[in-house]
Design an enzyme around this catalytic site. Structure first.
Site, PDB file in Angstrom:
ATOM      1  N   HIS A  38       8.918 -26.670  -1.495  1.00 14.92           N
ATOM      2  CA  HIS A  38       8.314 -27.803  -2.202  1.00 14.92           C
ATOM      3  C   HIS A  38       7.187 -27.347  -3.113  1.00 14.92           C
ATOM      4  CE1 HIS A  38      10.417 -30.866   0.305  1.00 14.92           C
ATOM      5  NE2 HIS A  38      10.523 -29.806   1.080  1.00 14.92           N
ATOM      6  N   LYS A  48     -14.549  -1.024  -4.049  1.00 16.19           N
ATOM      7  CA  LYS A  48     -15.666  -0.793  -3.123  1.00 16.19           C
ATOM      8  C   LYS A  48     -16.824  -0.127  -3.858  1.00 16.19           C
ATOM      9  CE  LYS A  48     -12.642  -0.023   0.829  1.00 16.19           C
ATOM     10  NZ  LYS A  48     -12.103   0.964   1.732  1.00 16.19           N
ATOM     11  N   GLU A  78       0.823  -1.215   0.000  1.00 15.73           N
ATOM     12  CA  GLU A  78       0.000   0.000   0.000  1.00 15.73           C
ATOM     13  C   GLU A  78       0.858   1.267   0.000  1.00 15.73           C
ATOM     14  OE1 GLU A  78      -2.918   0.198   3.172  1.00 15.73           O
ATOM     15  OE2 GLU A  78      -4.433  -0.747   1.919  1.00 15.73           O
TER      16      GLU A  78
HETATM   17  O1  PA5 Z   1      -4.403   0.841   5.654  1.00 20.37           O
HETATM   18  C1  PA5 Z   1      -5.581   1.060   5.492  1.00 20.37           C
HETATM   19  O2  PA5 Z   1      -6.021   2.203   5.368  1.00 20.37           O
HETATM   20  C2  PA5 Z   1      -6.584  -0.058   5.473  1.00 20.37           C
HETATM   21  O3  PA5 Z   1      -5.998  -1.299   5.564  1.00 20.37           O
HETATM   22  C3  PA5 Z   1      -7.523   0.123   6.655  1.00 20.37           C
HETATM   23  O4  PA5 Z   1      -6.779   0.026   7.829  1.00 20.37           O
HETATM   24  C4  PA5 Z   1      -8.607  -0.929   6.631  1.00 20.37           C
HETATM   25  O5  PA5 Z   1      -9.365  -0.810   5.466  1.00 20.37           O
HETATM   26  C5  PA5 Z   1      -9.496  -0.780   7.845  1.00 20.37           C
HETATM   27  O6  PA5 Z   1     -10.041   0.500   7.919  1.00 20.37           O
HETATM   28  P1  PA5 Z   1     -10.866   0.932   9.176  1.00 20.37           P
HETATM   29  O7  PA5 Z   1      -9.968   0.917  10.349  1.00 20.37           O
HETATM   30  O8  PA5 Z   1     -11.384   2.308   8.885  1.00 20.37           O
HETATM   31  O9  PA5 Z   1     -12.001  -0.063   9.334  1.00 20.37           O
END
Ligand code: PA5
Length: 430
Positions: free
Chosen positions: A304, A418, A283
């Site tokens: 393996h 989403k 990310e």
């Molecule tokens: O790094 C990120 O932004 C995501 O992985 C969020 O942490 C994840 O989508 C969870 O989001 P939230 O804490 O708002 O539920």
């Protein structure tokens, strides 16, 4: 120092002097980070978290000890940055078969939407005394929000609404969001996710610390290790700074055409550290058409399955190996008068001796086969060693993002699926 980096199997893949030439760029990235002048500088709260959170560690430990009294199971609900850090640490420290647990059993939910998983989970909780920790900064993330609805209902049905309220912890934004409103209205015990820390950098906030403390592990140890790494990576010169060395090496290899980094380990308990690392690097770096693709492998298991590709596939792979000096011996191989498997030559050696030999053999084979291998070696992946490792990866990740010229602290690309999903499910406005 409990964590060292060995580049001797990676540097031969780079022209002489490459790392030295990168030192000014690394120092510039460090300057941007520490002077808070780089991209995404409103999300740099993680830099000082070890110190900040150490002030709260005793309070968290006391409160979680009180909360878990009489509970034998706690379901931790969250996804992505609100899930992987806690799971990585708890799995690293836990006995794989749940023996000698220092606290209640920790189960996870809200990290996918597989219906039968919920049926099994609820059936499994039936005869248990259980509670919930729900973690979501926004409070509206689909997976954890659905899981919380379902499990809250199940808990209320099991123990009644009043007792259920006392068995729920919510970890969320300090002021805003659906979960904050619900928690305040319902009177749950709550903890705050700081505004200046993004999900994937949040393991040393209550997001990670509360589940880890509930599981019975020593969060002060974890934070002490992380704090040690924060100091080291702030003060050590280029050649002695593991975060600088790691960021510079993987960046230089990427410039040479290496596109994928596999985080591997011969320590199965680190599987979720690799999952956490994948999110951290994926990310943070994968944007604007740039970034190394982070993948994971668990050895010897994957030798393996993935071993063939690692050894002989397209030469675009970097391997980063997590190793431990004090692995602990495990049982000795017994002798067998029949020796049908031809392994009597191993009689008296421990399983860990063999694991070490497999590790050494793999490093040599992969490096000879054209895979640069970066070795990250901890004395021991206990609480302090894991704290060291987490902070090391976070610091190197931020530097890597700045070296690449991207903002390592945003994630604009995760919204599109989403939107499509909500449109297909008929959400108003989509
Ligand atoms: O790094 C990120 O932004 C995501 O992985 C969020 O942490 C994840 O989508 C969870 O989001 P939230 O804490 O708002 O539920």
């Amino acid at each position: 120092m409990s964590l060292t980096i060995d580049l001797s199997h990676a540097l031969p893949f780079l022209p002489d002097g490459t790392l030295e030439q990168l030192e000014p760029a690394i120092q510039e990235a460090e300057h941007q980070l520490m002077s808070r002048t780089g991209a995404g500088n409103d999300f740099l709260g993680w830099l000082d978290l070890p110190r900040r959170s150490l002030n709260d560690a005793q309070k968290f430990t006391l409160e979680t000890n009180r909360f878990r009294e009489g509970l034998d199971t706690i379901v931790v609900i969250g996804i992505g940055g609100s899930y992987l850090g806690a799971r990585a640490v708890i799995d690293s420290l836990a006995d794989p078969f749940g023996q000698n647990r220092p606290g209640p059993e920790i189960l996870f939910a809200g990290h996918h939407m597989h219906g039968p998983y919920f049926n099994s989970l609820i059936a499994n909780l039936k005869d248990k005394n259980w509670g919930i920790v729900v973690i979501s900064k926004s409070g509206t993330t689909t997976e954890p929000a659905i899981a919380f609805r379902i499990l809250r209902r199940a808990l209320e049905e099991a123990v009644g609404p009043q007792l259920a309220t006392k068995r729920i912890i919510a970890i969320t934004d300090g002021q805003r969001g659906a979960l904050r409103s619900l928690a305040d209205k319902s009177g749950y015990l709550t903890y705050t996710i700081p505004d200046d820390v993004g999900g994937r950098f949040s393991v040393l906030t209550p997001v990670g610390l509360i589940p880890i403390a509930l599981a019975g592990y020593n969060i002060e140890g974890l934070l002490t290790g992380a704090d040690r790494m924060a100091n080291l990576t702030r003060t050590a010169p280029f050649h002695e700074n593991p975060a600088f060395q790691y960021a510079a090496t993987r960046y230089a290899l990427h410039q040479q055409g290496f596109l994928i980094e596999v985080l591997g380990s011969f320590l199965p308990q680190l599987q979720y550290v690799a999952e956490w690392w994948k999110q951290l690097y994926g990310e943070s770096e994968g944007k604007d058409g740039k970034g190394i693709f982070p993948a994971a492998a668990g050895y010897t298991t994957d030798l393996h399955s993935m071993g063939q590709y690692m050894q002989d596939g397209p030469r675009m792979l970097i391997e980063t190996l997590l190793e431990e000096l004090e692995e602990g011996p495990g049982p000795e191989v017994p002798s067998d008068p029949q020796d049908l498997d031809g392994l009597n030559f191993l009689t008296g050696k421990t399983v860990s001796d063999i694991n070490q030999a497999a590790s050494q053999g793999t490093i040599l084979a992969h490096a000879e086969g054209g895979v640069p291998v970066i070795r990250i070696i901890s004395t021991k992946y206990g609480e302090e060693g894991i704290g060291d490792l987490l902070y090391f990866f976070e610091k190197a990740c931020a530097l890597s993002g700045y070296l690449l010229g991207v903002n390592p602290f945003d994630q604009p690309g995760v919204e599109l699926y989403k939107k499509n999903m909500f449109r297909l499910l008929g959400k108003p406005g989509y």
